[in-house]
Design an enzyme around this catalytic site. Structure first.
Site, short mmCIF file in Angstrom:
data_model
loop_
_atom_site.label_atom_id
_atom_site.label_comp_id
_atom_site.label_asym_id
_atom_site.label_seq_id
_atom_site.Cartn_x
_atom_site.Cartn_y
_atom_site.Cartn_z
CE LYS A 83 -3.23 5.00 -1.79
NZ LYS A 83 -4.44 5.23 -2.60
CE1 TYR A 114 -3.92 2.15 0.45
CE2 TYR A 114 -2.58 3.21 2.15
CZ TYR A 114 -3.96 3.30 1.47
OH TYR A 114 -4.51 4.45 1.44
#
Ligand code: NAP
Length: 248
Positions: free
Chosen positions: A157, A153
């Site tokens: 990002k 994750y």
């Protein structure tokens, strides 16, 4: 002095919002419609989209964004749009040493690759029409902070923030601004899944000077600012919505 009529702020503008079925995307669709936009809501679950259409009168596209070809076709079907919110994302929590290739690839494909594909199609159409535009990529505080269990994750990002800067650089000459918004824990289905354990949430809350997590509408308002002419000279930024977490 010009007074802004918030109810008509986005009148005449068509906005494509991905990941619109729940959470931040859902709140963003509501806010943009309240402010006069025509909204095309793109998401995965048809039931969520049907409910959102009933609530707001938005148009809808159901698609699995992990499928690159389907993502491209869906973005083409939505065109022409004036504004884009690349919000769809997922978080699968795994320790770094046990992060699987399948989970890593899925996270990258939805959180980063689909954002590229959808933005390519929207930006090409903006350039052909010579209308300029604004794109907001929904990133995360996780782009800057290495939260445990969030390897894929955080990587997705961090990549999204980096891609945002390249997009701002290359699309700026066409009058298209591109920015990211980077919330801390936000009270959505995703946020509740990752942060509902008080033992985990407590230390995180203690690091936020405002001492609370974010509400989806607070992210939606920041997205609306970056989409709007209020931010007409803001380009290539990653705007934290973190209650001061990173200031300390
Ligand atoms: P959420 O509550 O899980 O909602 C995500 C939405 O995106 C859902 O409607 C979901 O549809 C859709 N979506 C997910 N994967 C998709 C796919 N492969 N194809 C099409 N649609 C898909 O998440 P959220 O908390 O609102 O998060 C929205 C964005 O904010 C994400 O990019 C997330 O990374 C970011 N963010 C969230 C937080 C937080 O704490 N919540 C913090 C910082 C940043 P289905 O439900 O049908 O799968």
């Amino acid at each position: 002095m010009t007074t802004i009529d918030r109810n008509r702020e986005f009148a005449g503008k068509t906005v494509l919002v991905t990941g619109a079925g729940k959470g931040i995307g859902h709140a963003t669709v509501h806010l943009l419609i309240e402010r006069g936009a025509r909204v095309i809501a793109l998401s995965r679950s048809a039931a969520d989209l049907d409910a959102l259409k009933k609530e707001t009168g938005c148009e809808t596209i159901a698609v699995e964004l992990a499928d690159a070809n389907a993502a491209r076709e869906a973005a083409r079907a939505a065109r022409p749009v004036d504004l884009l919110v690349n919000n769809a994302g997922l978080a699968e929590l795994q320790p770094f040493l046990e992060t699987t290739v399948e989970s890593f690839d899925l996270t990258m494909n939805v959180n980063l690759r689909a954002a590229m594909i959808v933005a390519q199609e929207c930006a090409k159409s903006m350039i052909e029409r010579g209308v300029g535009g604004s794109i907001v990529n929904v990133s995360s505080l996780s782009a800057n902070v290495g939260f445990a269990l969030h390897a894929a994750y955080c990587a997705s990002k961090g990549g999204l923030d980096a891609m945002t800067r390249v997009m701002a650089n290359e699309l700026g000459p066409h009058g298209i601004r591109v920015n990211a918004v980077n919330p801390t824990v936000t009270m959505t289905p995703m946020g509740e899944k990752a942060w509902s354990d008080p033992a985990k949430a407590g230390p995180m809350l203690a690091r936020i000077p405002l001492n609370r997590f974010v509400q989806p509408v607070e992210v939606a308002r920041t997205i609306a600012y970056l989409l709007s002419d209020d931010s007409s000279m803001v380009n290539g930024v990653s705007l934290l919505v973190d209650g001061g977490f990173q200031a300390c």
